[in-house]
Motif scaffolding. Structure first.
Motif, mmCIF file in Angstrom:
data_model
loop_
_atom_site.group_PDB
_atom_site.id
_atom_site.type_symbol
_atom_site.label_atom_id
_atom_site.label_comp_id
_atom_site.label_asym_id
_atom_site.label_seq_id
_atom_site.Cartn_x
_atom_site.Cartn_y
_atom_site.Cartn_z
ATOM 1 N N THR A 58 8.775 -1.561 6.290
ATOM 2 C CA THR A 58 7.393 -1.898 5.954
ATOM 3 C C THR A 58 6.446 -0.795 6.372
ATOM 4 O O THR A 58 5.546 -0.409 5.634
ATOM 5 C CB THR A 58 6.988 -3.214 6.640
ATOM 6 O OG1 THR A 58 7.875 -4.232 6.219
ATOM 7 C CG2 THR A 58 5.564 -3.602 6.278
ATOM 8 N N PRO B 1 3.560 -12.374 11.245
ATOM 9 C CA PRO B 1 3.484 -12.013 9.831
ATOM 10 C C PRO B 1 2.951 -10.614 9.561
ATOM 11 O O PRO B 1 2.770 -10.244 8.412
ATOM 12 C CB PRO B 1 2.525 -13.065 9.266
ATOM 13 C CG PRO B 1 1.631 -13.382 10.412
ATOM 14 C CD PRO B 1 2.487 -13.296 11.636
ATOM 15 N N ALA B 2 2.667 -9.860 10.615
ATOM 16 C CA ALA B 2 2.117 -8.514 10.421
ATOM 17 C C ALA B 2 2.682 -7.583 11.481
ATOM 18 O O ALA B 2 3.212 -8.024 12.506
ATOM 19 C CB ALA B 2 0.596 -8.541 10.483
ATOM 20 N N ALA C 86 0.546 -3.490 8.363
ATOM 21 C CA ALA C 86 1.255 -3.929 7.171
ATOM 22 C C ALA C 86 1.711 -5.365 7.354
ATOM 23 O O ALA C 86 1.983 -5.814 8.464
ATOM 24 C CB ALA C 86 2.457 -3.035 6.905
ATOM 25 N N GLY C 87 1.767 -6.096 6.249
ATOM 26 C CA GLY C 87 2.228 -7.470 6.311
ATOM 27 C C GLY C 87 1.650 -8.286 5.181
ATOM 28 O O GLY C 87 0.768 -7.831 4.452
ATOM 29 N N ASP C 88 2.136 -9.490 5.063
ATOM 30 C CA ASP C 88 1.671 -10.389 4.020
ATOM 31 C C ASP C 88 1.066 -11.626 4.659
ATOM 32 O O ASP C 88 1.695 -12.289 5.481
ATOM 33 C CB ASP C 88 2.828 -10.805 3.104
ATOM 34 C CG ASP C 88 3.395 -9.619 2.336
ATOM 35 O OD1 ASP C 88 2.591 -8.797 1.867
ATOM 36 O OD2 ASP C 88 4.625 -9.520 2.227
ATOM 37 N N THR C 89 -0.169 -11.927 4.323
ATOM 38 C CA THR C 89 -0.823 -13.122 4.834
ATOM 39 C C THR C 89 -1.928 -13.521 3.863
ATOM 40 O O THR C 89 -2.518 -12.679 3.200
ATOM 41 C CB THR C 89 -1.421 -12.896 6.232
ATOM 42 O OG1 THR C 89 -2.076 -14.089 6.669
ATOM 43 C CG2 THR C 89 -2.421 -11.752 6.229
ATOM 44 N N SER C 90 -2.175 -14.793 3.788
ATOM 45 C CA SER C 90 -3.262 -15.277 2.940
ATOM 46 C C SER C 90 -4.566 -15.385 3.712
ATOM 47 O O SER C 90 -5.608 -15.711 3.141
ATOM 48 C CB SER C 90 -2.902 -16.656 2.375
ATOM 49 O OG SER C 90 -2.686 -17.590 3.429
ATOM 50 N N ASN D 290 -7.066 -7.722 4.994
ATOM 51 C CA ASN D 290 -6.833 -8.841 4.078
ATOM 52 C C ASN D 290 -5.398 -8.877 3.579
ATOM 53 O O ASN D 290 -5.127 -9.362 2.482
ATOM 54 C CB ASN D 290 -7.798 -8.755 2.890
ATOM 55 C CG ASN D 290 -9.233 -8.987 3.326
ATOM 56 O OD1 ASN D 290 -9.587 -10.089 3.713
ATOM 57 N ND2 ASN D 290 -10.048 -7.946 3.264
ATOM 58 N N GLY D 291 -4.487 -8.372 4.384
ATOM 59 C CA GLY D 291 -3.088 -8.342 3.993
ATOM 60 C C GLY D 291 -2.726 -7.045 3.295
ATOM 61 O O GLY D 291 -3.586 -6.270 2.889
ATOM 62 N N GLY D 292 -1.431 -6.783 3.179
ATOM 63 C CA GLY D 292 -0.979 -5.565 2.526
ATOM 64 C C GLY D 292 -1.001 -4.364 3.452
ATOM 65 O O GLY D 292 -0.708 -4.477 4.631
ATOM 66 N N LYS D 293 -1.407 -3.214 2.908
ATOM 67 C CA LYS D 293 -1.376 -1.955 3.649
ATOM 68 C C LYS D 293 -2.791 -1.521 4.017
ATOM 69 O O LYS D 293 -3.692 -1.602 3.191
ATOM 70 C CB LYS D 293 -0.721 -0.872 2.798
ATOM 71 C CG LYS D 293 0.632 -1.250 2.231
ATOM 72 C CD LYS D 293 1.079 -0.245 1.184
ATOM 73 C CE LYS D 293 2.347 -0.702 0.477
ATOM 74 N NZ LYS D 293 2.752 0.245 -0.586
#
Length: 263
Positions: free
Chosen positions: A15, A149-150, A167-171, A215-218
């Protein structure tokens, strides 16, 4: 001074590579050692926040638990002295109103475990609360928070600044905060429930600086040398927290190069 290469799960390494963050294994260069570096850990660190007070007779046992936990490499331990015990005749010399507000915000949002505003309280990853001296329950919550999650990684620069890769995925929208800490403070308490006692505190918050939103992502952020030179602080931590006193998605210690191996 010894140097140990970071142990990072392969999933996190993949990641971090996608966001352009690269960690050097083996002996660090002179430039790397001169600037702040990240103390990596075998697992994603769990954030432990202790809400404590010099005016609370039940708090010293929790302060000792915090000192013990702070020696463990998979934990980021932060002491947050609160202000609401000051009315009992002794003004806490380390308390910050911001700590009191955060604890109240946690209670408003609702923690699992033991919710509410009280001392000593430990909050694990911004999600679970318990009495801070109950080490068994704290460790139970730590096991339940072992995965985040990150991920955070640091890349020191020659000018002393640090690029932070996230980095990571979160809503959930989150903010990244740099927390300035005093790693050890001894206070002789003059009055109140702990009058006449000397109590030791670990990783006490001195200041907090919002570095930006995520806000999530990179994403990437930068810490300047001045931000790592706060008066009264000898240690720093990064917290990636969901907005409105939500869960802590990631945490890391940041120390200066000459401190590596001593933490």
């Amino acid at each position: 001074m010894s140097y140990l290469p970071p142990i990072i799960p392969a999933t996190i390494l993949g990641t971090l590579a996608t966001v352009g963050v690269f960690l050097t294994f083996g002996a660090p260069s002179t430039a790397l050692m001169a600037g702040p570096i990240l103390v990596e850990t075998p697992e994603t660190p769990v954030a432990i926040e202790l809400f404590t007070s010099q005016g609370c007779s039940s708090c010293p046992p929790a302060d000792r638990v915090a000192a013990k936990l702070a020696k463990e490499e998979n934990l980021v331990v932060i002491s947050r002295p609160v202000t609401y015990w000051d009315r009992l005749g002794w003004k806490d010399t380390l308390a910050r109103e911001e700590n009191t507000k955060l604890q109240r915000d946690y209670a408003f949002q609702g923690l699992s475990g033991r919710n509410g505003v009280y001392t000593p309280q430990v909050v694990v990853d911004g999600q679970r609360g318990t009495v801070g001296s109950n080490e068994a329950i704290v460790r139970q919550y730590i096991k339940q928070s072992a995965k985040a999650p990150a991920a955070l990684a640091l890349r020191p620069q020659d000018d002393g600044s640090v690029i932070i890769g996230v980095a990571g995925d979160t809503s959930k929208a989150a903010h990244l905060t740099l927390v300035a800490l005093d790693s050890h403070v001894s206070v002789k308490i003059g009055r109140g429930e702990n009058g006449g006692r000397t109590v030791n505190y670990t990783n006490v918050v001195v200041d907090e600086t919002r570095l930006g939103e995520w806000n999530g992502g990179k994403a990437s952020f930068t810490i300047t040398p001045n931000q790592l030179s706060h008066i009264g602080a000898d240690r720093y931590a990064l917290l990636l927290r969901s907005k409105n006193a939500g869960p802590i998605l990631a945490a890391r210690y940041v120390v200066r190069g000459e401190e590596n191996g001593a933490s």
